[in-house]
Write a protein that holds these residues in place. Sequence first.
Motif, PDB file in Angstrom:
ATOM      1  N   HIS A 189      -9.748   3.014  24.489  1.00 25.68           N
ATOM      2  CA  HIS A 189     -10.957   2.309  24.101  1.00 25.68           C
ATOM      3  C   HIS A 189     -10.932   0.864  24.604  1.00 25.68           C
ATOM      4  CE1 HIS A 189      -7.963   1.910  20.843  1.00 25.68           C
ATOM      5  NE2 HIS A 189      -8.376   0.659  20.792  1.00 25.68           N
ATOM      6  N   GLU A 215     -13.152   6.215  31.006  1.00 27.29           N
ATOM      7  CA  GLU A 215     -12.749   7.502  30.443  1.00 27.29           C
ATOM      8  C   GLU A 215     -13.428   8.681  31.124  1.00 27.29           C
ATOM      9  OE1 GLU A 215     -13.623   6.708  26.223  1.00 27.29           O
ATOM     10  OE2 GLU A 215     -11.491   7.051  25.901  1.00 27.29           O
ATOM     11  N   SER A 216     -14.366   8.416  32.014  1.00 29.52           N
ATOM     12  CA  SER A 216     -15.099   9.499  32.678  1.00 29.52           C
ATOM     13  C   SER A 216     -14.347   9.975  33.920  1.00 29.52           C
ATOM     14  CB  SER A 216     -16.505   9.024  33.065  1.00 29.52           C
ATOM     15  OG  SER A 216     -17.178   9.999  33.850  1.00 29.52           O
ATOM     16  N   THR A 265     -18.090   3.000  35.242  1.00 31.13           N
ATOM     17  CA  THR A 265     -18.605   2.086  34.214  1.00 31.13           C
ATOM     18  C   THR A 265     -19.364   0.974  34.915  1.00 31.13           C
ATOM     19  OG1 THR A 265     -16.821   2.541  32.643  1.00 31.13           O
ATOM     20  CG2 THR A 265     -17.981   0.450  32.407  1.00 31.13           C
ATOM     21  N   ASN A 324     -24.591   7.809  30.363  1.00 33.88           N
ATOM     22  CA  ASN A 324     -23.897   7.913  29.077  1.00 33.88           C
ATOM     23  C   ASN A 324     -23.463   6.534  28.592  1.00 33.88           C
ATOM     24  OD1 ASN A 324     -24.046  10.724  28.789  1.00 33.88           O
ATOM     25  ND2 ASN A 324     -22.272  11.027  30.137  1.00 33.88           N
ATOM     26  N   GLN A 358     -20.932   4.709  25.728  1.00 34.44           N
ATOM     27  CA  GLN A 358     -19.885   4.799  24.722  1.00 34.44           C
ATOM     28  C   GLN A 358     -19.969   3.574  23.826  1.00 34.44           C
ATOM     29  OE1 GLN A 358     -17.422   7.363  24.167  1.00 34.44           O
ATOM     30  NE2 GLN A 358     -17.360   6.145  22.292  1.00 34.44           N
ATOM     31  N   ARG A 359     -20.080   3.813  22.510  1.00 39.52           N
ATOM     32  CA  ARG A 359     -20.275   2.724  21.543  1.00 39.52           C
ATOM     33  C   ARG A 359     -18.952   2.457  20.813  1.00 39.52           C
ATOM     34  NH1 ARG A 359     -25.586   1.872  20.221  1.00 39.52           N
ATOM     35  NH2 ARG A 359     -25.085   1.430  18.038  1.00 39.52           N
ATOM     36  N   TRP A 360     -18.284   1.386  21.210  1.00 44.36           N
ATOM     37  CA  TRP A 360     -17.046   0.976  20.539  1.00 44.36           C
ATOM     38  C   TRP A 360     -17.409  -0.063  19.481  1.00 44.36           C
ATOM     39  CZ3 TRP A 360     -13.576   4.327  22.008  1.00 44.36           C
ATOM     40  CH2 TRP A 360     -13.605   4.831  23.314  1.00 44.36           C
ATOM     41  N   ASP A 368     -14.271   5.526  17.065  1.00 43.49           N
ATOM     42  CA  ASP A 368     -14.754   4.656  18.142  1.00 43.49           C
ATOM     43  C   ASP A 368     -14.474   3.200  17.770  1.00 43.49           C
ATOM     44  OD1 ASP A 368     -15.919   6.783  19.762  1.00 43.49           O
ATOM     45  OD2 ASP A 368     -17.430   6.931  18.182  1.00 43.49           O
TER      46      ASP A 368
END
Length: 246
Positions: free
Chosen positions: A32, A55-56, A61, A155, A157-159, A172
């Motif tokens: 993360h 991470e993909s 990103t 996509n 990603q919500r950290w 997350d």
Amino acid sequence: MIRPRRTATAVVLALGATAALVLGLAGPAAAHVTINPDEATQGGYGRFAFRVPNESDTANTVKVEVTLPEDAPVGSVSTMPVTGWTVAVERRAVDPPVEVHGSQLTEVVSKLTWTAAEGGGVKPGEFQEFPVSMGPLPQVDTMVFRALQTYSDGNVQRWIEPPAPGGEEPQDPAPVLRLTAADAAPSAAPTAASGDDAADDADEDRAEGSGTATGLGVAGLVAGLAGLVLGGLAFARTRRETTPTS
């Protein structure tokens, strides 16, 4: 009859499988967005970096958004240029003002957004750091930075999850900076040692250091000799096992 020994090979394979399992379990937990370093001193300044791993397996990103905590405003926030990225800075009003070097600031940075150039970004299997300078750091125990990571395939990603009360890492997790209070000033200056006492202390330190170094040297020599002996025994045993019998 030749009977090759497989015990050492089995042990090595077992250790390798165990290490792979441990690394496999630890990998996702460390993937993360984080802030580095993750500890600092209240009231001080520091250089930090938001570390963003990809991470993909197929997408880059291309945007990173970091929101500073509303309950812990920071008077001075500046960014460092990152090749291939542009940064947008958003501000918000604060009341009461934040004091920085005697000045009362009524606005502070609220959000930082890094956007990759066309066709760029953080590729699969890579990570990128986004450095910032912040201070004076607020008088709080933790600062929680909500982060959004957007990929080239759309996509997000919500950290954004704060630390759990029980200490377990959330699904997350948001980047967290832990702050400690500045060390209290000593109440009195330590009494200076006399010349003789200082000399005695120095002699003791030198003797102790010499003894430690000697002990480490002897331990290293013993370990090296043991390695040679074991290697010789293993080689001899291998020769005996692989020599056909008449």
